[in-house]
Design a protein around this motif. Structure first.
Motif, short mmCIF file in Angstrom:
data_model
loop_
_atom_site.label_atom_id
_atom_site.label_comp_id
_atom_site.label_asym_id
_atom_site.label_seq_id
_atom_site.Cartn_x
_atom_site.Cartn_y
_atom_site.Cartn_z
N MET A 117 0.83 -1.20 0.00
CA MET A 117 0.00 0.00 0.00
C MET A 117 0.87 1.25 0.00
O MET A 117 0.53 2.24 -0.65
CB MET A 117 -0.91 -0.06 1.23
CG MET A 117 -1.98 0.98 1.26
SD MET A 117 -3.11 0.67 -0.08
CE MET A 117 -4.53 1.43 0.51
N ASN A 118 1.94 1.21 0.74
CA ASN A 118 2.85 2.34 0.84
C ASN A 118 3.51 2.63 -0.51
O ASN A 118 3.67 3.78 -0.90
CB ASN A 118 3.90 2.06 1.93
CG ASN A 118 4.37 3.34 2.60
OD1 ASN A 118 3.75 4.37 2.43
ND2 ASN A 118 5.43 3.23 3.35
N LYS A 119 3.88 1.54 -1.21
CA LYS A 119 4.50 1.70 -2.53
C LYS A 119 3.51 2.31 -3.52
O LYS A 119 3.88 3.09 -4.39
CB LYS A 119 5.02 0.37 -3.05
CG LYS A 119 6.27 -0.08 -2.36
CD LYS A 119 6.87 -1.26 -3.07
CE LYS A 119 8.17 -1.62 -2.38
NZ LYS A 119 9.08 -2.28 -3.28
N LEU A 120 2.27 1.94 -3.39
CA LEU A 120 1.24 2.49 -4.25
C LEU A 120 1.09 3.99 -4.05
O LEU A 120 0.98 4.76 -5.01
CB LEU A 120 -0.10 1.78 -4.00
CG LEU A 120 -1.26 2.15 -4.91
CD1 LEU A 120 -0.93 1.85 -6.37
CD2 LEU A 120 -2.51 1.40 -4.50
N LYS A 121 1.11 4.44 -2.79
CA LYS A 121 1.03 5.87 -2.50
C LYS A 121 2.23 6.61 -3.06
O LYS A 121 2.11 7.70 -3.60
CB LYS A 121 0.92 6.09 -0.99
CG LYS A 121 -0.42 5.74 -0.40
CD LYS A 121 -0.46 6.03 1.09
CE LYS A 121 -1.81 5.65 1.68
NZ LYS A 121 -1.87 5.91 3.12
N GLU A 122 3.41 5.99 -2.92
CA GLU A 122 4.62 6.60 -3.47
C GLU A 122 4.52 6.72 -4.99
O GLU A 122 4.93 7.72 -5.58
CB GLU A 122 5.85 5.79 -3.08
CG GLU A 122 6.23 5.89 -1.63
CD GLU A 122 7.40 4.99 -1.28
OE1 GLU A 122 8.06 4.45 -2.20
OE2 GLU A 122 7.67 4.82 -0.08
N LYS A 123 4.00 5.68 -5.61
CA LYS A 123 3.85 5.68 -7.07
C LYS A 123 2.87 6.77 -7.50
O LYS A 123 3.12 7.50 -8.47
CB LYS A 123 3.36 4.30 -7.54
CG LYS A 123 3.22 4.16 -9.02
CD LYS A 123 4.56 4.17 -9.70
CE LYS A 123 4.40 3.85 -11.18
NZ LYS A 123 5.64 3.99 -11.91
#
Length: 71
Positions: A1-7
């Motif tokens: 989920m965190n990587k998605l927000k960063e993306k």
């Protein structure tokens, strides 16, 4: 989920940069278009042709005056 927000954040940043770059390119194109119109206007040769016309008529008048004196 965190990587998605960063993306998503990365994509939003890229999108904002792309919008800024696009705006700058549009402004550059407008400036170039205005410069091109100014250059095209200079190429109409109105001034050089006008000067040549004046010189031609001056030569014709001088020739007529020279001939008239000899008559």
């Amino acid at each position: 989920m965190n990587k998605l927000k960063e993306k998503v954040t990365s994509l939003e940043t890229d999108y904002k940069l792309a919008k800024i770059m696009h705006k700058e390119e549009v402004q550059k194109a407008i400036r170039m278009s205005e410069r091109l119109k100014a250059l095209e206007k200079n190429l109409t040769l109105k001034e050089p042709l006008g000067q040549a016309k004046e010189q031609l008529w001056a030569n014709i008048i001088d020739s007529i005056n020279d001939i008239w004196l000899s008559i």
